[in-house]
Scaffold this motif. Structure first.
Motif, PDB file in Angstrom:
ATOM      1  N   ARG A   1      -3.153  13.260  -1.002  1.00  0.00           N
ATOM      2  CA  ARG A   1      -3.202  12.773  -0.078  1.00  0.00           C
ATOM      3  C   ARG A   1      -2.215  11.473   0.267  1.00  0.00           C
ATOM      4  NH1 ARG A   1      -5.695  17.369  -1.313  1.00  0.00           N
ATOM      5  NH2 ARG A   1      -7.471  18.123   0.023  1.00  0.00           N
ATOM      6  N   SER A   2      -1.906  11.066   1.283  1.00  0.00           N
ATOM      7  CA  SER A   2      -1.497   9.787   1.867  1.00  0.00           C
ATOM      8  C   SER A   2      -1.567   8.741   2.531  1.00  0.00           C
ATOM      9  CB  SER A   2       0.345  10.498   2.206  1.00  0.00           C
ATOM     10  OG  SER A   2       1.235  10.628   0.735  1.00  0.00           O
ATOM     11  N   TYR A   3      -1.887   7.650   2.911  1.00  0.00           N
ATOM     12  CA  TYR A   3      -2.616   7.058   3.948  1.00  0.00           C
ATOM     13  C   TYR A   3      -1.804   5.451   3.795  1.00  0.00           C
ATOM     14  CZ  TYR A   3      -7.095   9.211   2.016  1.00  0.00           C
ATOM     15  OH  TYR A   3      -7.604  10.375   1.924  1.00  0.00           O
ATOM     16  N   SER A   4      -1.466   5.233   5.095  1.00  0.00           N
ATOM     17  CA  SER A   4      -1.478   4.073   5.110  1.00  0.00           C
ATOM     18  C   SER A   4      -1.700   2.467   4.805  1.00  0.00           C
ATOM     19  CB  SER A   4      -0.834   3.718   6.753  1.00  0.00           C
ATOM     20  OG  SER A   4       0.127   4.279   7.188  1.00  0.00           O
ATOM     21  N   LEU A   5      -0.150   1.517   3.748  1.00  0.00           N
ATOM     22  CA  LEU A   5      -1.323   0.533   3.577  1.00  0.00           C
ATOM     23  C   LEU A   5      -2.269   0.144   4.636  1.00  0.00           C
ATOM     24  CD1 LEU A   5       1.227   0.036   0.203  1.00  0.00           C
ATOM     25  CD2 LEU A   5      -1.301   1.186   0.306  1.00  0.00           C
ATOM     26  N   ALA A   6      -2.744  -1.388   4.371  1.00  0.00           N
ATOM     27  CA  ALA A   6      -3.623  -1.942   5.609  1.00  0.00           C
ATOM     28  C   ALA A   6      -3.648  -3.479   5.471  1.00  0.00           C
ATOM     29  CB  ALA A   6      -5.334  -1.452   5.858  1.00  0.00           C
ATOM     30  N   SER A   7      -2.778  -3.904   3.545  1.00  0.00           N
ATOM     31  CA  SER A   7      -3.176  -5.086   3.245  1.00  0.00           C
ATOM     32  C   SER A   7      -0.993  -5.173   2.902  1.00  0.00           C
ATOM     33  CB  SER A   7      -4.011  -4.869   2.756  1.00  0.00           C
ATOM     34  OG  SER A   7      -3.617  -4.125   1.262  1.00  0.00           O
ATOM     35  N   LEU A   8      -0.756  -6.836   2.430  1.00  0.00           N
ATOM     36  CA  LEU A   8      -0.135  -6.795   1.955  1.00  0.00           C
ATOM     37  C   LEU A   8      -0.285  -7.520   0.263  1.00  0.00           C
ATOM     38  CD1 LEU A   8       1.579  -9.416   5.148  1.00  0.00           C
ATOM     39  CD2 LEU A   8       2.180  -6.583   4.077  1.00  0.00           C
ATOM     40  N   PRO A   9       1.164  -6.950  -0.330  1.00  0.00           N
ATOM     41  CA  PRO A   9       0.588  -8.058  -1.548  1.00  0.00           C
ATOM     42  C   PRO A   9       0.168  -8.832  -1.587  1.00  0.00           C
ATOM     43  CG  PRO A   9       3.033  -6.801  -1.806  1.00  0.00           C
ATOM     44  CD  PRO A   9       2.174  -7.113  -0.281  1.00  0.00           C
ATOM     45  N   SER A  10       1.032 -10.063  -0.465  1.00  0.00           N
ATOM     46  CA  SER A  10       0.214 -11.582  -0.664  1.00  0.00           C
ATOM     47  C   SER A  10      -1.481 -12.002  -0.884  1.00  0.00           C
ATOM     48  CB  SER A  10       1.273 -12.312  -0.197  1.00  0.00           C
ATOM     49  OG  SER A  10       1.038 -12.361   1.544  1.00  0.00           O
ATOM     50  N   ASP A  11      -2.194 -10.449  -0.257  1.00  0.00           N
ATOM     51  CA  ASP A  11      -3.053 -10.484  -0.501  1.00  0.00           C
ATOM     52  C   ASP A  11      -4.309 -10.162  -1.544  1.00  0.00           C
ATOM     53  OD1 ASP A  11      -3.345 -10.420   3.006  1.00  0.00           O
ATOM     54  OD2 ASP A  11      -2.918  -8.349   2.553  1.00  0.00           O
ATOM     55  N   GLY A  12      -2.958 -10.441  -2.465  1.00  0.00           N
ATOM     56  CA  GLY A  12      -3.816  -9.765  -3.651  1.00  0.00           C
ATOM     57  C   GLY A  12      -4.548  -8.515  -3.695  1.00  0.00           C
ATOM     58  N   GLU A  13      -4.542  -7.698  -3.117  1.00  0.00           N
ATOM     59  CA  GLU A  13      -5.211  -6.849  -3.310  1.00  0.00           C
ATOM     60  C   GLU A  13      -4.891  -5.436  -2.474  1.00  0.00           C
ATOM     61  OE1 GLU A  13      -9.273  -7.632  -2.383  1.00  0.00           O
ATOM     62  OE2 GLU A  13      -8.890  -7.717  -0.545  1.00  0.00           O
ATOM     63  N   LEU A  14      -4.887  -4.151  -2.701  1.00  0.00           N
ATOM     64  CA  LEU A  14      -3.902  -3.083  -1.821  1.00  0.00           C
ATOM     65  C   LEU A  14      -5.340  -2.879  -0.906  1.00  0.00           C
ATOM     66  CD1 LEU A  14      -1.649  -0.036  -2.599  1.00  0.00           C
ATOM     67  CD2 LEU A  14      -4.282   0.277  -1.245  1.00  0.00           C
ATOM     68  N   GLN A  15      -5.449  -2.936  -0.021  1.00  0.00           N
ATOM     69  CA  GLN A  15      -6.282  -2.615   1.434  1.00  0.00           C
ATOM     70  C   GLN A  15      -6.243  -0.887   2.160  1.00  0.00           C
ATOM     71  OE1 GLN A  15      -7.419  -5.105   3.867  1.00  0.00           O
ATOM     72  NE2 GLN A  15      -9.019  -5.717   2.088  1.00  0.00           N
ATOM     73  N   LEU A  16      -7.532  -0.030   2.356  1.00  0.00           N
ATOM     74  CA  LEU A  16      -6.355   1.274   2.667  1.00  0.00           C
ATOM     75  C   LEU A  16      -7.990   1.426   4.526  1.00  0.00           C
ATOM     76  CD1 LEU A  16      -6.164   3.740   0.185  1.00  0.00           C
ATOM     77  CD2 LEU A  16      -4.486   2.620   1.839  1.00  0.00           C
ATOM     78  N   LEU A  17      -7.099   1.797   5.318  1.00  0.00           N
ATOM     79  CA  LEU A  17      -8.668   2.128   6.585  1.00  0.00           C
ATOM     80  C   LEU A  17      -8.783   4.009   5.860  1.00  0.00           C
ATOM     81  CD1 LEU A  17      -7.917   0.593   9.752  1.00  0.00           C
ATOM     82  CD2 LEU A  17      -8.651  -0.396   6.914  1.00  0.00           C
ATOM     83  N   VAL A  18     -10.119   4.403   6.029  1.00  0.00           N
ATOM     84  CA  VAL A  18     -10.204   5.590   5.797  1.00  0.00           C
ATOM     85  C   VAL A  18     -11.300   6.232   6.200  1.00  0.00           C
ATOM     86  CG1 VAL A  18     -10.609   7.581   3.871  1.00  0.00           C
ATOM     87  CG2 VAL A  18      -9.079   5.606   3.146  1.00  0.00           C
TER      88      VAL A  18
END
Length: 853
Positions: free
Chosen positions: A651-668
């Protein structure tokens, strides 16, 4: 509100679900894009943040390396006295005796007789057993005289301090870098300015989206690895040390430049400094008068109660007073010294200047040294300064590792670019090149086309790589053979950028393509009803116009290895040579990430639960705004697959954050349906939002999405979305905010304001700070009773005039959310506002970018 989540669109158990952007979602590399004959023009725009980033790196890897020396030497000097006492027991502190210690007059006479030198000053300590220190007048050619410690009870000269020479050398290294004094301190001052620049530029570069959250500033995550670990360590440690470095650099500059020191001293009311010149060689020595300082010492003890340290400067000429500078037991710091002048003849006080009565400016200047050494704050301050000094090597090491990692990656890209553009050794141009074309929404079709072109080059076939986004159907008549890789977007449609080409091809009549042979690789996903819809439609239209297929159309279900092998075989037959397998690295590109946090964003909502999912992953993971995460779904028990498949489709999800945030975030969005597995939850959405325990491994692949690439140049941007589509838009807005680009309009829709105001604090903060020029939030269920519901497309239509104004200024339109309803409605509004030709021009210019599902 026609808000549909990504998970709903990709859950295999929902036969009515709508497609994401087909399977065209694998990352593409810059070296592959270089193969295209007409690559999109990229504008480089140096905004302030990029400029400061480059300066930070440049200064860090140049001056930062030398700052390591200053940091290590400073840390060594921080506890110099304690180290010397440890190395020299019984020298500066002797056993306490019952008899009274010798007076300054006695000590002076003994030292002068034993060393045949004039005593210039004596430093005495109130602490019992502390050895006084005698300073002699400079000899010919010396800037400073020698000094010795005397036994406080006998006057005997104490042994020389072991290690004193090392610390003198270290101090010279720290203050002047072992250079001559004047140029050395100016170089050290320049390095101090560099450190100040590094501190403030680092603060600017890491400024978080929630600056009031102390955890963002000060929390280090030891679970990170590789580049993410280095970056987190570099930035968090830098934040901890920031205030210390500012204090160290500003105080260090005071001693480095005479113009700075003289102006500060003048402001403080201190008398001008006299140039200190060494005694002339061969000059006539001035014989100091024989002075009995006994009365002066007795007077000092009466007028300086509670003294802990006293420096007594002896008269040089007859009639001069004995000068005392002394430190009281309640002094705020080691340089808070009072002054006394006492006549040697009768012990009368001629001048008394307690520290508390000195001018404010003078007292502030006296703070400079204690601040620099950390002693102003006592032992904790000294420890903090020492740790901050030792941190400079840490920043140099992590900075160099990050820099070298970037260089290594850049060299690898350049090498691949050169390889891809080199062609096959000895290749001869035997006629018209083979057209290798692609219709790509988010990268995979382009990557496979470029990989195919490279394989044909190696087989000696001349190729011309083109994107159908920038291609006219009439150009097909220039070729005898074409190989096309086409993805399907939406409900069997062409990718956004290829819509113009598809429409023009459909309007073509007759048999203009007779004599053209073509091969078609169609990409799709069998979970969707319009499987490989655009690829099949394109092949049928080409045949209708007279083109002949080289081989039967090859359909690829996701990353089907067998279908890609068939494509490789077909290429081999076309070239007459062996062809390496195409697309064999797909499965290996999945990596293991960890679920670290999930937060329900809309409790009480009429819609499905929307969760913010936070993951941490492998070292060096990087992406840009608009990228996707492809996740292997799991059942409620953590197993992969079902009775019919080895594993569930990704399944594909749009990334809700940037590498500079230090973490990967999704809205699911948590999908629910009647019956079936996983208690009616969608396979992947249920796993991420409900069943996966925190800390669970998540198999994930980052996917570039060039059709939804960020615009980090100074042009206006209009961001439109609904539901979980805010994920991709949020990443874009964060990237724009950190690049200092504020001409942004966000138009976003949900159901109810009371329950669905997701990310409200962040969005409103951007609005208040001026990062969002306009913010429209549309809540479809909050209309008046019986009234017509309002959706984002309705709000955009009502503001068509402003929409045209923004587009006239060169605005780029981003749409993220549900394909049917919202995205289709936005498409209709744009066509109404611009006409079909205007919409085509917007697409052709890359100013209409969609990530819909």
């Amino acid at each position: 509100m026609a808000a549909l989540s990504k998970a709903a669109m990709t859950t295999s158990s929902l036969p009515h679900s709508l497609p994401r952007a087909s399977v065209d979602e694998a990352p593409q590399t810059s070296q592959q894009r270089q193969l295209a004959a007409n690559p999109p023009q990229r504008r480089w725009h140096w905004n302030w943040k990029q400029l400061w980033f480059q300066l930070h790196w440049f200064i860090g890897i140049t001056a930062g390396t030398v700052l390591v020396i200053i940091g290590l030497s400073g840390a060594t000097l921080a506890f110099k006295d304690e180290l010397l006492d440890l190395m020299n027991p019984g020298v500066r502190h002797v056993a306490v005796e019952t008899r009274a210690p010798l007076t300054p007059a006695q000590l002076s006479n003994i030292a002068a007789a034993e060393h045949s030198q004039r005593v210039a000053s004596i430093t005495l300590y109130a602490e019992a057993g502390a050895a006084p220190r005698v300073f002699f007048a400079p000899k010919n050619g010396q800037r400073r005289g020698e000094s010795v410690y005397l036994h406080p009870y006998t006057g005997a000269t104490q042994p020389a301090l072991t290690g004193a020479g090392f610390f003198e050398w270290t101090e010279s290294l720290h203050r002047w870098l072992l250079l001559p004094r004047d140029p050395g301190r100016q170089v050290a001052g320049a390095l101090a300015l560099c450190l100040l620049g590094l501190a403030f530029s680092g603060l600017y570069l890491r400024w978080p989206r929630r600056p009031l959250d102390w955890r963002t500033w000060l929390t280090f995550d030891p679970a990170l690895k590789g580049r993410s670990f280095l970056w987190n360590l570099h930035t968090v440690a830098g934040t901890w040390c920031l205030v210390v470095y500012v204090a160290l650099t500003l105080t260090g500059i005071y001693w480095s430049y005479d113009v700075v020191r003289d102006n500060i001293d003048a402001w403080a009311g201190k008398p001008p400094r006299m140039a200190q010149a060494p005694a002339k060689k061969g000059g006539v020595k001035e014989k100091a008068p024989a002075v009995d300082v006994g009365l002066a010492w007795s007077s000092f003890q009466r007028h300086a109660p509670g003294w802990t340290l006293a420096s007594m400067r002896l008269p040089v000429r007859p009639g001069e007073a004995v000068q005392f500078t002394w430190l009281a037991s309640d002094a705020p710091h080691e340089r808070a010294r009072s002054r006394l002048s006492i006549a040697a003849a009768d012990g009368a006080v001629t001048e008394n200047e307690p520290y508390s009565q000195q001018a404010l400016g003078a007292r502030l200047v006296n703070i400079i040294y204690p601040l620099h050494m950390g002693t102003y704050f006592g032992l904790p301050g000294r420890i903090i300064v020492t740790l901050a000094s030792l941190g400079l090597p840490l920043f140099a090491i992590t900075g160099w590792m990050l820099y070298l990692g970037r260089r290594k990656a850049k060299r690898a890209v350049q090498a691949q670019r050169a390889l891809l553009g080199a062609g096959a050794p000895g290749q001869a141009n035997t006629g018209l090149p083979t057209l290798v074309a692609y219709a790509s929404q988010s990268g995979q079709a382009e990557r496979l086309a470029l990989e195919s072109a490279r394989a044909l080059q190696q087989a000696g076939v001349a190729v011309d790589v083109q994107s159908l986004d920038r291609f006219d159907p009439a150009q097909l008549r220039q070729y005898e053979r074409a190989l096309i890789v086409a993805s399907t977007f939406g409900d069997g449609e062409a990718p956004d950028g290829t819509r113009r080409f598809a429409r023009l091809l459909q309007q073509t009549s007759g048999m203009p393509l007779a004599g053209l042979e073509f091969g078609m690789l169609a990409l799709g996903d069998r979970h969707y009803s319009a499987f490989c819809g655009f690829g099949n439609a394109l092949a049928q239209q080409l045949q209708a116009l007279g083109a002949a297929p080289l081989f039967p159309l090859i359909e690829v279900d996701k990353h089907d290895a067998q279908a890609l092998a068939d494509w490789s075989t077909a290429l081999a037959r076309c070239s007459g040579s062996a062809i390496d397998a195409i697309g064999v690295q797909e499965e290996a590109s999945y990596a293991e990430w960890r679920l670290t946090r999930r937060v329900l964003l809309n409790p009480g909502s009429l819609g499905g639960e929307l969760h913010e999912i936070t993951l941490t992953g492998p070292a060096g993971a990087t992406w840009e705004a608009g990228a996707l995460a492809e996740i292997i779904a799991c059942n409620a028990d953590g197993s992969e697959g079902d009775a019919q498949h080895a594993q569930h489709a990704p399944r594909s999800y749009s990334l809700a954050s940037l590498p500079s945030d230090g973490e990967l975030q999704l809205l699911v969005r948590q999908e629910r349906h009647a019956g079936g597995e996983n208690e009616g939850h969608g396979v992947c959405s249920g796993w991420l939002t409900r069943y996966a325990p925190l800390g669970s491994p998540i198999r994930l692949r980052l996917q570039a999405n060039p059709a939804f690439a960020p615009a980090l140049v100074d042009v206006p941007c209009i961001y439109i979305g609904n539901g979980s589509g805010l994920a991709g838009l949020r990443a874009h807005l964060r990237a724009r905010q950190r690049a200092g680009l504020a001409r942004n309009w966000l138009l976003f829709g949900e159901r109810q304001q009371a329950f669905d105001s997701i990310c409200d604090e962040e969005l409103q903060g951007w609005r208040d700070a001026g990062h969002l020029g306009r913010l429209d939030r549309v809540f479809s269920r909050d209309g008046k009773d019986g009234g017509k519901r309002e959706y984002v497309q309705d709000r955009l239509r009502a503001n068509a005039g402003e929409l045209r104004d923004w587009l006239t200024q060169g605005a780029i339109v981003y749409v993220c959310g549900s394909l049917h309803g919202m995205a289709a409605g936005i498409d209709a509004v744009l066509q109404e506002a611009l006409g079909q030709e205007g919409l085509d021009a917007l697409l052709a210019a890359g100013r209409y970018r969609r990530d819909v599902y």
